[in-house]
Write a protein that holds these residues in place. Structure first.
Motif, PDB file in Angstrom:
ATOM      1  N   ALA A   1       4.117 -19.013  -3.717  1.00  0.00           N
ATOM      2  CA  ALA A   1       3.919 -20.123  -2.779  1.00  0.00           C
ATOM      3  C   ALA A   1       2.437 -20.509  -2.687  1.00  0.00           C
ATOM      4  CB  ALA A   1       4.466 -19.750  -1.413  1.00  0.00           C
ATOM      5  N   LEU A   2       1.546 -19.528  -2.838  1.00  0.00           N
ATOM      6  CA  LEU A   2       0.110 -19.823  -2.734  1.00  0.00           C
ATOM      7  C   LEU A   2      -0.393 -20.514  -4.006  1.00  0.00           C
ATOM      8  CD1 LEU A   2      -1.449 -16.696  -0.993  1.00  0.00           C
ATOM      9  CD2 LEU A   2      -0.080 -18.532  -0.055  1.00  0.00           C
ATOM     10  N   ILE A   3       0.171 -20.108  -5.156  1.00  0.00           N
ATOM     11  CA  ILE A   3      -0.288 -20.708  -6.416  1.00  0.00           C
ATOM     12  C   ILE A   3       0.219 -22.145  -6.536  1.00  0.00           C
ATOM     13  CG2 ILE A   3      -0.078 -20.569  -8.948  1.00  0.00           C
ATOM     14  CD1 ILE A   3       0.151 -17.506  -8.603  1.00  0.00           C
ATOM     15  N   THR A   4       1.495 -22.360  -6.162  1.00  0.00           N
ATOM     16  CA  THR A   4       2.111 -23.672  -6.434  1.00  0.00           C
ATOM     17  C   THR A   4       2.195 -24.582  -5.210  1.00  0.00           C
ATOM     18  OG1 THR A   4       4.265 -22.713  -5.945  1.00  0.00           O
ATOM     19  CG2 THR A   4       3.592 -22.698  -8.245  1.00  0.00           C
ATOM     20  N   ASP A   5       1.898 -24.040  -4.044  1.00  0.00           N
ATOM     21  CA  ASP A   5       2.042 -24.798  -2.790  1.00  0.00           C
ATOM     22  C   ASP A   5       3.510 -25.126  -2.484  1.00  0.00           C
ATOM     23  OD1 ASP A   5      -0.219 -24.952  -1.350  1.00  0.00           O
ATOM     24  OD2 ASP A   5      -1.022 -26.722  -2.351  1.00  0.00           O
ATOM     25  N   ALA A   6       4.431 -24.473  -3.189  1.00  0.00           N
ATOM     26  CA  ALA A   6       5.876 -24.700  -2.957  1.00  0.00           C
ATOM     27  C   ALA A   6       6.355 -23.720  -1.886  1.00  0.00           C
ATOM     28  CB  ALA A   6       6.631 -24.451  -4.263  1.00  0.00           C
ATOM     29  N   PRO A   7       7.561 -23.983  -1.306  1.00  0.00           N
ATOM     30  CA  PRO A   7       8.074 -23.025  -0.320  1.00  0.00           C
ATOM     31  C   PRO A   7       8.404 -21.682  -0.980  1.00  0.00           C
ATOM     32  CG  PRO A   7       9.315 -25.088  -0.264  1.00  0.00           C
ATOM     33  CD  PRO A   7       8.433 -25.150  -1.465  1.00  0.00           C
ATOM     34  N   ARG A   8       8.553 -20.644  -0.170  1.00  0.00           N
ATOM     35  CA  ARG A   8       8.891 -19.305  -0.686  1.00  0.00           C
ATOM     36  C   ARG A   8      10.162 -19.387  -1.534  1.00  0.00           C
ATOM     37  NH1 ARG A   8       4.396 -16.358   0.145  1.00  0.00           N
ATOM     38  NH2 ARG A   8       3.916 -15.963   2.324  1.00  0.00           N
ATOM     39  N   ASN A   9      10.158 -18.748  -2.728  1.00  0.00           N
ATOM     40  CA  ASN A   9      11.322 -18.852  -3.603  1.00  0.00           C
ATOM     41  C   ASN A   9      12.332 -17.716  -3.385  1.00  0.00           C
ATOM     42  OD1 ASN A   9      10.287 -16.649  -4.974  1.00  0.00           O
ATOM     43  ND2 ASN A   9       9.285 -17.901  -6.543  1.00  0.00           N
ATOM     44  N   ALA A  10      12.017 -16.771  -2.489  1.00  0.00           N
ATOM     45  CA  ALA A  10      12.955 -15.678  -2.196  1.00  0.00           C
ATOM     46  C   ALA A  10      12.599 -15.070  -0.844  1.00  0.00           C
ATOM     47  CB  ALA A  10      12.860 -14.616  -3.283  1.00  0.00           C
ATOM     48  N   THR A  11      13.580 -14.371  -0.255  1.00  0.00           N
ATOM     49  CA  THR A  11      13.304 -13.620   0.980  1.00  0.00           C
ATOM     50  C   THR A  11      12.905 -12.204   0.564  1.00  0.00           C
ATOM     51  OG1 THR A  11      14.836 -14.909   2.295  1.00  0.00           O
ATOM     52  CG2 THR A  11      14.402 -12.673   3.066  1.00  0.00           C
TER      53      THR A  11
ATOM     54  N   ALA B   1       0.843  -1.200   0.000  1.00  0.00           N
ATOM     55  CA  ALA B   1       0.000   0.000   0.000  1.00  0.00           C
ATOM     56  C   ALA B   1       0.878   1.249   0.000  1.00  0.00           C
ATOM     57  CB  ALA B   1      -0.901  -0.002   1.232  1.00  0.00           C
ATOM     58  N   GLU B   2       1.891   1.257   0.842  1.00  0.00           N
ATOM     59  CA  GLU B   2       2.827   2.391   0.929  1.00  0.00           C
ATOM     60  C   GLU B   2       4.197   1.837   1.209  1.00  0.00           C
ATOM     61  OE1 GLU B   2       1.573   4.946   4.112  1.00  0.00           O
ATOM     62  OE2 GLU B   2      -0.355   5.246   3.106  1.00  0.00           O
ATOM     63  N   GLY B   3       5.241   2.546   0.775  1.00  0.00           N
ATOM     64  CA  GLY B   3       6.608   2.114   1.054  1.00  0.00           C
ATOM     65  C   GLY B   3       7.146   1.245  -0.065  1.00  0.00           C
ATOM     66  N   ALA B   4       8.054   0.341   0.253  1.00  0.00           N
ATOM     67  CA  ALA B   4       8.682  -0.499  -0.776  1.00  0.00           C
ATOM     68  C   ALA B   4       9.187  -1.791  -0.153  1.00  0.00           C
ATOM     69  CB  ALA B   4       9.849   0.252  -1.410  1.00  0.00           C
ATOM     70  N   ALA B   5       9.257  -2.843  -0.994  1.00  0.00           N
ATOM     71  CA  ALA B   5       9.788  -4.127  -0.529  1.00  0.00           C
ATOM     72  C   ALA B   5      10.932  -4.528  -1.450  1.00  0.00           C
ATOM     73  CB  ALA B   5       8.696  -5.177  -0.551  1.00  0.00           C
ATOM     74  N   GLU B   6      11.889  -5.262  -0.889  1.00  0.00           N
ATOM     75  CA  GLU B   6      13.017  -5.711  -1.702  1.00  0.00           C
ATOM     76  C   GLU B   6      13.000  -7.237  -1.734  1.00  0.00           C
ATOM     77  OE1 GLU B   6      16.622  -3.293  -2.519  1.00  0.00           O
ATOM     78  OE2 GLU B   6      17.247  -4.429  -0.755  1.00  0.00           O
ATOM     79  N   VAL B   7      12.976  -7.790  -2.967  1.00  0.00           N
ATOM     80  CA  VAL B   7      12.979  -9.240  -3.136  1.00  0.00           C
ATOM     81  C   VAL B   7      14.423  -9.654  -3.378  1.00  0.00           C
ATOM     82  CG1 VAL B   7      11.995 -11.183  -4.402  1.00  0.00           C
ATOM     83  CG2 VAL B   7      10.719  -9.040  -4.241  1.00  0.00           C
TER      84      VAL B   7
ATOM     85  N   GLY C   1      19.897 -11.044  -7.988  1.00  0.00           N
ATOM     86  CA  GLY C   1      20.072  -9.722  -7.369  1.00  0.00           C
ATOM     87  C   GLY C   1      18.764  -9.208  -6.804  1.00  0.00           C
ATOM     88  N   PRO C   2      18.830  -8.082  -6.099  1.00  0.00           N
ATOM     89  CA  PRO C   2      17.606  -7.568  -5.469  1.00  0.00           C
ATOM     90  C   PRO C   2      16.646  -6.937  -6.488  1.00  0.00           C
ATOM     91  CG  PRO C   2      19.473  -6.118  -5.007  1.00  0.00           C
ATOM     92  CD  PRO C   2      20.015  -7.269  -5.790  1.00  0.00           C
ATOM     93  N   VAL C   3      15.354  -7.146  -6.244  1.00  0.00           N
ATOM     94  CA  VAL C   3      14.312  -6.525  -7.084  1.00  0.00           C
ATOM     95  C   VAL C   3      13.446  -5.689  -6.149  1.00  0.00           C
ATOM     96  CG1 VAL C   3      12.312  -6.950  -8.569  1.00  0.00           C
ATOM     97  CG2 VAL C   3      14.286  -8.488  -8.676  1.00  0.00           C
ATOM     98  N   ARG C   4      13.246  -4.424  -6.524  1.00  0.00           N
ATOM     99  CA  ARG C   4      12.464  -3.540  -5.652  1.00  0.00           C
ATOM    100  C   ARG C   4      11.016  -3.472  -6.140  1.00  0.00           C
ATOM    101  NH1 ARG C   4      14.499   0.631  -2.056  1.00  0.00           N
ATOM    102  NH2 ARG C   4      12.917   2.221  -1.751  1.00  0.00           N
ATOM    103  N   LEU C   5      10.106  -3.638  -5.223  1.00  0.00           N
ATOM    104  CA  LEU C   5       8.679  -3.539  -5.564  1.00  0.00           C
ATOM    105  C   LEU C   5       8.093  -2.337  -4.826  1.00  0.00           C
ATOM    106  CD1 LEU C   5       7.621  -7.308  -5.174  1.00  0.00           C
ATOM    107  CD2 LEU C   5       8.241  -6.124  -7.284  1.00  0.00           C
TER     108      LEU C   5
END
Ligand code: CMP
Length: 363
Positions: free
Chosen positions: A310-320, A285-291, A296-300
Motif C-alpha cells: 500500500a505504501l509503494i503503490t498508494d493502493a488500498p491494502r491487498n490482504a488482511t 520482531a517477535e511472534g508471527a503474522a498471518e496474511v 490461502g493464509p501465508v505465515r510470516l
C-alpha cells in the motif's frame, strides 16, 4: 559482573511473592496503621487493626529473610536500594515491638511500608532516572528559587519591619513569609500591610508560579526524552537483528531505529485490514503474522515485513493481516517510509523486489 545479571537476580528474588500481592500487603498494612491512629477506637475495632499490622510486619520480615537467603551475593543484594526498602519495611516495626516500645508508637513505623509502593512501581524507576538525568538543570532552578526567596524576604523585611515589628521581626521570619508566598500557599499568618509590601507580595506570587512551571516543564521534557530513548533502544535492539538491515552502517541503523515505533499485538488481533488505506508498514520482531490472501493464509515470521504494498503503490491494502501469536512489531509510518526510501534507495529496492515476488505468487 554485568549489571543485567544483578538486576536479574533481584528480579527472581522479587518473584517470591508477585509484586501485586506485595503491594496489596503494604496497602492493607498502611490502612490498618492509618485507621489505628484514629482516637476513641473501641477494642473490637482496634484489636484486628493491631493484628493486621503485626501480620503485615511479619510477612515482610519473612519475605526479606527469604530474599536474602536466595540471593547468590547476599552482601551485594543487602546493599541494593530495593533490598534496603525491603529491610525498612521488614525490620523496624518488629524490632521496636520486641524492644518494648508501646504498640501504638511502634505501629507508626508502619509508615515505612509506603516505601514498598514506590519500590514495586516500575514507573518510579523511570521518575528516578529522569530526576537523575535532569539534576543539573533542576538544581539550577532550585538555586534560583532559593536566592529569589532570600531576596524577596530581605526586601519584605525592609518594607514591613516598621509597620509590623512583631510579624516581620527578622529576615528568617520574613523567609517563612517568602516560602509560603513563592509557593503561592499563603497561610495568612504573615501578611504585608504596606502598599509597597503588598506590591512585592503580588510580584513574588506571580514569579513563584513561573518558577514552578519551569520545574514542571523540565521534568516533563525529561520524561519525553526518556520515553523516546527507551523506544529507540527497543527499536535498535530489533533493527540490528533484522536481515533486511544487515548491510547498513550504524548511522543508517540509528536513523531507522529513530523512525520505528514498537507495537505489541495479542494473538488474533487484526493489524491491517484489506481494502483500507495504508499508513504504515510493519517489521516482525517477535511472534508471527498471518496474511489472509485469496490463495490461502501465508505465515510470516521474525525478520519479515508486511504492509509495504500500500505504501509503494498508494493502493488500498491487498490482504488482511492478523497476529498468529503474541507478536512484537516495529511500525514504520508512511512519512518515514518516504524519507527512508529517499535516503536508502537500496532498502526500497529490496522491499519492492519482495513485494513483486509476493504479487507474482511466490511463497
Ligand atoms: P499491503 O497491501 O499494504 O497490506 C497487506 C499486506 O499483506 C501487503 O501489503 C503485503 O505486505 C502482505 N501480503 C499480501 N500478499 C502476500 C503474500 N502472498 N505473501 C506475503 N505477504 C503478502
Amino acid at each position: 559482573m554485568g549489571k543485567r545479571q544483578i538486576g536479574g537476580r533481584l528480579g527472581r528474588n522479587a518473584g517470591i511473592l508477585p509484586p501485586g500481592g506485595e503491594a496489596a500487603l503494604a496497602a492493607i498494612g498502611l490502612a490498618a496503621f492509618l485507621i489505628g491512629t484514629l482516637p476513641g477506637l473501641s477494642a473490637p475495632v482496634a484489636m484486628p487493626l493491631t493484628a493486621a499490622c503485626v501480620a503485615v510486619a511479619l510477612a515482610f520480615a519473612v519475605l526479606y529473610a527469604l530474599r536474602l537467603l536466595a540471593a547468590p551475593d547476599r552482601r551485594r543484594y543487602a546493599l541494593s536500594v530495593p533490598a534496603l526498602v525491603d529491610f525498612l519495611a521488614a525490620v523496624p516495626v518488629p524490632l521496636t515491638l520486641l524492644a518494648g516500645l508501646p504498640g501504638g508508637s511502634a505501629r507508626l513505623l508502619g509508615v515505612l511500608w509506603a516505601l514498598k509502593l514506590i519500590r514495586l512501581n516500575p514507573a518510579f524507576a523511570m521518575l528516578a532516572r529522569v530526576l537523575r538525568n535532569e539534576r543539573q538543570t533542576l538544581l539550577s532552578v532550585t538555586t534560583v528559587f532559593l536566592v529569589f526567596a532570600l531576596f524577596a524576604a530581605t526586601l519584605e523585611f525592609l518594607l514591613e519591619r516598621n509597620a509590623q515589628p512583631d510579624v516581620f521581626d527578622s529576615v528568617p521570619a520574613a523567609l517563612w513569609w517568602a516560602a509560603t508566598t513563592v509557593t503561592t500557599t499563603g497561610y495568612g499568618d504573615k501578611v504585608p500591610i504596606t502598599f509597597a509590601g503588598r506590591l512585592l507580595g503580588g510580584g513574588v506570587m506571580v514569579a513563584g508560579i513561573g518558577l514552578f512551571a519551569l520545574w514542571a516543564g523540565i521534568v516533563a521534557s525529561g520524561f519525553a526524552a526518556e520515553l523516546r530513548r527507551r523506544e529507540f533502544l527497543e527499536a535498535w535492539d530489533v533493527v540490528v537483528r533484522l536481515p533486511l538491515f544487515r548491510d547498513l552502517g550504524a548511522a543508517s541503523l540509528a536513523e531507522i531505529a529513530n523512525m520505528l515505533k514498537v507495537e505489541t499485538c495479542a494473538t488474533g488481533a487484526v493489524i491491517v485490514r484489506r481494502g483500507q488505506p495504508g499508513e504504515s508498514m510493519y517489521f516482525i520482531a517477535e511472534g508471527a503474522a498471518e496474511v489472509h490472501t485469496d490463495r490461502g493464509p501465508v505465515r510470516l515470521g521474525p525478520g519479515q515485513f508486511f504492509g509495504e504494498a500500500a505504501l509503494i503503490t498508494d493502493a488500498p491494502r491487498n490482504a488482511t493481516v492478523t497476529a498468529a501469536a503474541p507478536t512484537r512489531l516495529l511500525r514504520l509510518d508512511v512519512v518515514d517510509f518516504r524519507s527512508l526510501a529517499a535516503h536508502q534507495p537500496e532498502l526500497l529496492h529490496i522491499i519492492e523486489a519482495e513485494d513483486a515476488r509476493r504479487k507474482a505468487g511466490g511463497a
